[in-house]
Write a protein that holds these residues in place. Sequence first.
Motif, PDB file in Angstrom:
ATOM      1  N   LEU A  19      14.723  -6.096  37.373  1.00 32.04           N
ATOM      2  CA  LEU A  19      15.969  -5.646  37.983  1.00 32.04           C
ATOM      3  C   LEU A  19      17.185  -6.133  37.204  1.00 32.04           C
ATOM      4  O   LEU A  19      18.143  -5.389  36.999  1.00 32.04           O
ATOM      5  CB  LEU A  19      16.056  -6.097  39.446  1.00 32.04           C
ATOM      6  N   CYS A  20      17.163  -7.382  36.763  1.00 31.01           N
ATOM      7  CA  CYS A  20      18.281  -7.923  35.982  1.00 31.01           C
ATOM      8  C   CYS A  20      18.422  -7.199  34.656  1.00 31.01           C
ATOM      9  O   CYS A  20      19.523  -6.891  34.221  1.00 31.01           O
ATOM     10  CB  CYS A  20      18.102  -9.418  35.740  1.00 31.01           C
ATOM     11  N   THR A  21      17.300  -6.901  34.018  1.00 32.46           N
ATOM     12  CA  THR A  21      17.333  -6.182  32.741  1.00 32.46           C
ATOM     13  C   THR A  21      17.879  -4.778  32.941  1.00 32.46           C
ATOM     14  O   THR A  21      18.717  -4.317  32.175  1.00 32.46           O
ATOM     15  CB  THR A  21      15.918  -6.115  32.126  1.00 32.46           C
ATOM     16  N   ALA A  22      17.445  -4.096  33.986  1.00 26.44           N
ATOM     17  CA  ALA A  22      17.938  -2.748  34.270  1.00 26.44           C
ATOM     18  C   ALA A  22      19.418  -2.780  34.603  1.00 26.44           C
ATOM     19  O   ALA A  22      20.185  -1.922  34.164  1.00 26.44           O
ATOM     20  CB  ALA A  22      17.148  -2.119  35.415  1.00 26.44           C
ATOM     21  N   ALA A  23      19.865  -3.767  35.357  1.00 27.79           N
ATOM     22  CA  ALA A  23      21.288  -3.885  35.696  1.00 27.79           C
ATOM     23  C   ALA A  23      22.106  -4.163  34.450  1.00 27.79           C
ATOM     24  O   ALA A  23      23.185  -3.611  34.258  1.00 27.79           O
ATOM     25  CB  ALA A  23      21.499  -4.993  36.732  1.00 27.79           C
ATOM     26  N   GLY A  24      21.580  -4.993  33.552  1.00 31.58           N
ATOM     27  CA  GLY A  24      22.274  -5.289  32.295  1.00 31.58           C
ATOM     28  C   GLY A  24      22.407  -4.055  31.432  1.00 31.58           C
ATOM     29  O   GLY A  24      23.432  -3.828  30.810  1.00 31.58           O
ATOM     30  N   ALA A  25      21.372  -3.227  31.400  1.00 28.33           N
ATOM     31  CA  ALA A  25      21.417  -1.997  30.614  1.00 28.33           C
ATOM     32  C   ALA A  25      22.450  -1.039  31.177  1.00 28.33           C
ATOM     33  O   ALA A  25      23.163  -0.375  30.448  1.00 28.33           O
ATOM     34  CB  ALA A  25      20.040  -1.342  30.579  1.00 28.33           C
ATOM     35  N   THR A  26      22.547  -0.969  32.499  1.00 27.31           N
ATOM     36  CA  THR A  26      23.535  -0.099  33.130  1.00 27.31           C
ATOM     37  C   THR A  26      24.938  -0.572  32.820  1.00 27.31           C
ATOM     38  O   THR A  26      25.819   0.216  32.500  1.00 27.31           O
ATOM     39  CB  THR A  26      23.317  -0.061  34.661  1.00 27.31           C
ATOM     40  N   ILE A  27      25.159  -1.870  32.874  1.00 22.41           N
ATOM     41  CA  ILE A  27      26.477  -2.418  32.570  1.00 22.41           C
ATOM     42  C   ILE A  27      26.800  -2.192  31.104  1.00 22.41           C
ATOM     43  O   ILE A  27      27.896  -1.807  30.749  1.00 22.41           O
ATOM     44  CB  ILE A  27      26.526  -3.922  32.921  1.00 22.41           C
ATOM     45  N   ALA A  28      25.820  -2.423  30.217  1.00 23.39           N
ATOM     46  CA  ALA A  28      26.060  -2.298  28.785  1.00 23.39           C
ATOM     47  C   ALA A  28      26.452  -0.876  28.392  1.00 23.39           C
ATOM     48  O   ALA A  28      27.266  -0.679  27.516  1.00 23.39           O
ATOM     49  CB  ALA A  28      24.830  -2.730  28.008  1.00 23.39           C
ATOM     50  N   ALA A  29      25.871   0.136  29.021  1.00 28.37           N
ATOM     51  CA  ALA A  29      26.171   1.526  28.693  1.00 28.37           C
ATOM     52  C   ALA A  29      27.264   2.093  29.588  1.00 28.37           C
ATOM     53  O   ALA A  29      27.393   3.291  29.711  1.00 28.37           O
ATOM     54  CB  ALA A  29      24.906   2.360  28.788  1.00 28.37           C
ATOM     55  N   ASP A  30      28.052   1.227  30.180  1.00 27.19           N
ATOM     56  CA  ASP A  30      29.098   1.661  31.097  1.00 27.19           C
ATOM     57  C   ASP A  30      30.286   2.281  30.369  1.00 27.19           C
ATOM     58  O   ASP A  30      31.037   3.038  30.946  1.00 27.19           O
ATOM     59  CB  ASP A  30      29.564   0.475  31.947  1.00 27.19           C
ATOM     60  N   ASN A  31      30.461   1.993  29.091  1.00 29.84           N
ATOM     61  CA  ASN A  31      31.564   2.565  28.332  1.00 29.84           C
ATOM     62  C   ASN A  31      31.153   3.926  27.794  1.00 29.84           C
ATOM     63  O   ASN A  31      29.960   4.231  27.696  1.00 29.84           O
ATOM     64  CB  ASN A  31      31.959   1.625  27.192  1.00 29.84           C
ATOM     65  N   SER A  32      32.125   4.747  27.434  1.00 28.09           N
ATOM     66  CA  SER A  32      31.799   6.061  26.883  1.00 28.09           C
ATOM     67  C   SER A  32      32.930   6.550  25.988  1.00 28.09           C
ATOM     68  O   SER A  32      34.086   6.164  26.152  1.00 28.09           O
ATOM     69  CB  SER A  32      31.549   7.072  28.005  1.00 28.09           C
ATOM     70  N   ILE A  33      32.556   7.405  25.037  1.00 26.84           N
ATOM     71  CA  ILE A  33      33.549   8.076  24.199  1.00 26.84           C
ATOM     72  C   ILE A  33      34.017   9.294  24.977  1.00 26.84           C
ATOM     73  O   ILE A  33      33.230  10.177  25.293  1.00 26.84           O
ATOM     74  CB  ILE A  33      32.941   8.486  22.842  1.00 26.84           C
ATOM     75  N   GLU A  34      35.316   9.328  25.297  1.00 32.28           N
ATOM     76  CA  GLU A  34      35.858  10.404  26.129  1.00 32.28           C
ATOM     77  C   GLU A  34      36.568  11.492  25.335  1.00 32.28           C
ATOM     78  O   GLU A  34      36.660  12.627  25.792  1.00 32.28           O
ATOM     79  CB  GLU A  34      36.809   9.814  27.171  1.00 32.28           C
ATOM     80  N   ALA A  35      37.120  11.151  24.169  1.00 36.75           N
ATOM     81  CA  ALA A  35      37.842  12.150  23.366  1.00 36.75           C
ATOM     82  C   ALA A  35      37.893  11.699  21.914  1.00 36.75           C
ATOM     83  O   ALA A  35      37.897  10.510  21.625  1.00 36.75           O
ATOM     84  CB  ALA A  35      39.260  12.336  23.891  1.00 36.75           C
ATOM     85  N   ILE A  36      37.929  12.697  21.026  1.00 30.30           N
ATOM     86  CA  ILE A  36      38.141  12.448  19.596  1.00 30.30           C
ATOM     87  C   ILE A  36      39.169  13.462  19.116  1.00 30.30           C
ATOM     88  O   ILE A  36      38.974  14.671  19.275  1.00 30.30           O
ATOM     89  CB  ILE A  36      36.842  12.581  18.767  1.00 30.30           C
ATOM     90  N   ASN A  37      40.268  12.953  18.560  1.00 30.19           N
ATOM     91  CA  ASN A  37      41.331  13.812  18.048  1.00 30.19           C
ATOM     92  C   ASN A  37      41.561  13.511  16.573  1.00 30.19           C
ATOM     93  O   ASN A  37      41.540  12.346  16.163  1.00 30.19           O
ATOM     94  CB  ASN A  37      42.630  13.596  18.824  1.00 30.19           C
ATOM     95  N   VAL A  38      41.804  14.563  15.791  1.00 33.90           N
ATOM     96  CA  VAL A  38      42.025  14.434  14.355  1.00 33.90           C
ATOM     97  C   VAL A  38      43.431  14.926  14.047  1.00 33.90           C
ATOM     98  O   VAL A  38      43.828  16.000  14.495  1.00 33.90           O
ATOM     99  CB  VAL A  38      40.987  15.255  13.563  1.00 33.90           C
TER     100      VAL A  38
END
Length: 160
Positions: A19-38
């Motif tokens: 459970l701790c490992t799964a919770a850590g994985a969820t927290i770790a992937a909590d960020n995301s790339i939302e936009a890329i502008n050139v």
Amino acid sequence: MNTVMTMKRLLALLAALVLCTAAGATIAADNSIEAINVAPMPGGKTVIKVTLKQAPANPPAGFAINNPPRIAFDFQGTSNALGKSTQEVGDGDLRSLNIVQVGERTRLVMNLSKTLAYDTQMEGRDLLITLQGTAARSEEHTSELQSLAYLVCRLLLEKK
């Protein structure tokens, strides 16, 4: 009975660890790339702005390769929220972008027409990547520099 209690404790400990490992994985992937502008800039430079959901704890690691010319960045604990894995650019020496997510890591690959130097800067939740392009010379100036008369004049001036 002692063995049964030990087995129950081990199973409880194992379940807690999972459970701790799964919770850590969820927290770790909590960020995301939302936009890329050139955006093209003066002097042949190009700025790529990568907007994240939140500012990363550590800036992404980047590296460049010469053949084929590419620059890549690894965003640990970050997913791709763009809804696409490629973005055609065709601006200056930047041809396209590939955004590939594998597990808890997303890699941004910039496909170039030639090898370029780059700088990075974090501004809050934005990563700014500046490609150091070469300033384009005017066609007239370039042909003037390649003319035989110019070459002869330059050689004569260097001899003095």
